[in-house]
Design a protein around this motif. Structure first.
Motif, mmCIF file in Angstrom:
data_model
loop_
_atom_site.group_PDB
_atom_site.id
_atom_site.type_symbol
_atom_site.label_atom_id
_atom_site.label_comp_id
_atom_site.label_asym_id
_atom_site.label_seq_id
_atom_site.Cartn_x
_atom_site.Cartn_y
_atom_site.Cartn_z
ATOM 1 N N GLU A 253 -13.154 -23.526 -43.607
ATOM 2 C CA GLU A 253 -12.982 -23.162 -42.203
ATOM 3 C C GLU A 253 -14.256 -23.381 -41.402
ATOM 4 N N TYR A 254 -15.402 -23.276 -42.064
ATOM 5 C CA TYR A 254 -16.688 -23.519 -41.402
ATOM 6 C C TYR A 254 -17.069 -24.996 -41.412
ATOM 7 N N ASN A 255 -16.161 -25.841 -41.861
ATOM 8 C CA ASN A 255 -16.391 -27.292 -41.946
ATOM 9 C C ASN A 255 -17.495 -27.653 -42.940
ATOM 10 N N ARG A 256 -17.618 -26.845 -43.989
ATOM 11 C CA ARG A 256 -18.483 -27.203 -45.099
ATOM 12 C C ARG A 256 -17.677 -28.021 -46.099
ATOM 13 N N GLU A 257 -18.364 -28.834 -46.885
ATOM 14 C CA GLU A 257 -17.693 -29.566 -47.951
ATOM 15 C C GLU A 257 -17.438 -28.617 -49.120
ATOM 16 N N VAL A 258 -16.266 -28.735 -49.718
ATOM 17 C CA VAL A 258 -15.892 -27.859 -50.834
ATOM 18 C C VAL A 258 -15.617 -28.729 -52.063
ATOM 19 N N PHE A 259 -16.171 -28.322 -53.203
ATOM 20 C CA PHE A 259 -16.004 -29.030 -54.458
ATOM 21 C C PHE A 259 -15.572 -28.045 -55.538
ATOM 22 N N ALA A 260 -14.906 -28.562 -56.559
ATOM 23 C CA ALA A 260 -14.497 -27.716 -57.682
ATOM 24 C C ALA A 260 -14.547 -28.510 -58.971
ATOM 25 N N PHE A 261 -14.969 -27.842 -60.042
ATOM 26 C CA PHE A 261 -14.928 -28.449 -61.362
ATOM 27 C C PHE A 261 -13.512 -28.317 -61.912
ATOM 28 N N PRO A 262 -12.923 -29.394 -62.394
ATOM 29 C CA PRO A 262 -11.576 -29.306 -62.953
ATOM 30 C C PRO A 262 -11.605 -28.711 -64.354
ATOM 31 N N GLY A 263 -10.451 -28.230 -64.796
ATOM 32 C CA GLY A 263 -10.335 -27.712 -66.157
ATOM 33 C C GLY A 263 -8.958 -28.000 -66.709
ATOM 34 N N ARG A 264 -8.738 -27.652 -67.959
ATOM 35 C CA ARG A 264 -7.433 -27.852 -68.571
ATOM 36 C C ARG A 264 -6.392 -26.952 -67.905
ATOM 37 N N ILE A 277 -8.214 -28.482 -56.024
ATOM 38 C CA ILE A 277 -8.270 -29.947 -56.087
ATOM 39 C C ILE A 277 -6.911 -30.549 -55.776
ATOM 40 N N ALA A 278 -5.852 -29.990 -56.383
ATOM 41 C CA ALA A 278 -4.507 -30.543 -56.203
ATOM 42 C C ALA A 278 -4.034 -30.451 -54.756
ATOM 43 N N SER A 279 -4.468 -29.403 -54.048
ATOM 44 C CA SER A 279 -4.057 -29.200 -52.658
ATOM 45 C C SER A 279 -5.017 -29.844 -51.664
ATOM 46 N N ASN A 280 -5.982 -30.613 -52.172
ATOM 47 C CA ASN A 280 -6.975 -31.300 -51.330
ATOM 48 C C ASN A 280 -7.848 -30.339 -50.529
ATOM 49 N N GLN A 281 -7.953 -29.104 -51.008
ATOM 50 C CA GLN A 281 -8.883 -28.159 -50.380
ATOM 51 C C GLN A 281 -10.284 -28.310 -50.950
ATOM 52 N N ALA A 282 -10.401 -29.033 -52.062
ATOM 53 C CA ALA A 282 -11.704 -29.267 -52.676
ATOM 54 C C ALA A 282 -11.709 -30.644 -53.313
ATOM 55 N N GLN A 283 -12.889 -31.248 -53.333
ATOM 56 C CA GLN A 283 -13.067 -32.509 -54.034
ATOM 57 C C GLN A 283 -13.391 -32.238 -55.500
#
Length: 372
Positions: A253-264, A277-283
């Protein structure tokens, strides 16, 4: 009280006025331009601010206790070497100031590095796994190699937070913790040693005066500061619900970039990351160098040692076709790749995910993919 105290005391007092919500205090503070001006005119505030709500004016008329409490806090801060930055101060962190719900005042020990060029939040579950701990260490090591001046921000909590701070310190990075209480305590107490080490390489910040206990609601409010202080927010591990997901949402919401580590998909503490990641809320993120590349931050490369990309490894026909479509572009949207390649869109998504895990492509906001 005939003589008003300094502006920082008045700002602190404004946050303590009974019957005055944070939103109302922020609105009237911005309208007046200073807290001292508000208190100077409090006996007839509507003459100074004609549009002020009558309840706000009434609350400020009954603010002697708030001023006395703020004066005591100011004296304590001066004795204990606690810095105080108000929203309108030049020293207030610029990124946070731009957020609509930025705190009116920040207390800090150390933490003079929050206006550096590169600041990243690392957050996640309190029930961190060994895989999550390792991800924190590797991420900080790689980030220190790629962007030595980066500052790592987290919340000093159990789990990912404390491992992010310790990983940053071990890698020689500066790190800052955002607390959910005042400076008269450290919570949890077992993290006091790490908090002390951070004062020499980073620091501690909070919006709360001393005497404030670490209530659950304070941790939720603390998350907005973590999100607001940074350029990017990284979620290491998270269940389907949790504070890290709140921080990630606020960062978006603050226009920051969001990232996430994937897992099983079977790992409960990767469910939140995978969903982001799946919802494109994080790279999708694989490490510190990948973050530096995605953010466009300078990356140090070891001289004389060429980087061997998996792009030159053997690819399937479908993988090679998608890579050819991406070559020479700034990125192509997933659906466009499906149309141009003739490969079903669901299969394209699966192929791109595999290529991303191997470091060949990277997903940008809007399901746009480009070659690394």
């Amino acid at each position: 009280m005939t003589t008003l105290p300094p502006e920082p005391v008045c700002v602190m007092a404004l946050t303590r006025v009974k019957g005055l919500s944070f939103a109302a205090a922020s609105q009237v503070y911005q309208a007046a331009g200073s807290a001292a001006a508000l208190f100077a005119a409090r006996d007839d505030l509507r003459a100074f601010l004609p549009d002020v709500h009558p309840r706000v004016a009434a609350a400020l008329r009954q603010s002697d206790d708030a001023l006395l409490r703020a004066e005591a806090e100011w004296e304590l801060c001066q004795r204990e070497g606690i810095g105080v930055s108000c929203l309108n101060d030049e020293a207030y962190p610029a990124r946070l100031r731009d957020c609509p719900d930025a705190p009116l005042v920040l207390f800090h020990k150390g933490a003079s590095c929050l206006s550096e060029r590169h600041v990243v939040a690392v957050v996640g579950t309190r029930h961190v796994t060994e895989q999550g701990k390792d991800a924190c260490r590797r991420f900080c090591d790689e980030l220190a190699e790629a962007v030595p001046d980066v500052v790592v921000v987290s919340g000093l909590a159990y789990g990912v937070d404390i491992h992010a701070h310790r990983g940053a310190l071990a890698a020689g990075l500066r790190t800052v913790a955002v607390l959910a209480h005042g400076f008269d305590r450290i919570y949890p107490a077992v993290h006091r040693t790490t908090a002390t080490e951070m004062l020499a390489r980073g620091g501690l910040v909070t919006e709360y005066m001393t005497g404030t206990v670490p209530d659950k609601g304070n941790f939720v409010r603390r998350n907005r500061i973590v999100a607001g202080l940074v350029d990017a927010c990284v979620v290491v591990e998270s269940a389907s619900k949790g504070g890290a997901l709140i921080t990630a949402r606020l960062a978006g919401e603050y226009n920051r970039e969001v990232f996430a580590f994937p897992g099983r998909v079977t790992d409960p503490y990767s469910e939140g990351c995978n969903r982001l990641i799946a919802s494109n809320q994080a790279q999708l993120l694989t490490g510190g160098e990948a973050l530096a590349d995605a953010m466009g931050w300078a990356v140090k490369k070891e001289k004389g040692k060429p980087v061997q990309r998996e792009l030159f490894a053997e690819l399937t026909d479908e993988e090679a076709a998608l890579c050819r479509l991406l070559r020479g572009t700034d990125g192509v949207q997933l659906n466009v790749l499906a149309v141009r390649s003739g490969i079903p869109v669901q299969q394209v998504g699966n192929i791109l995910f595999d290529l991303e895990m191997r470091g060949i492509v990277r997903m940008m906001p809007g399901s746009i993919y480009r070659l690394v």
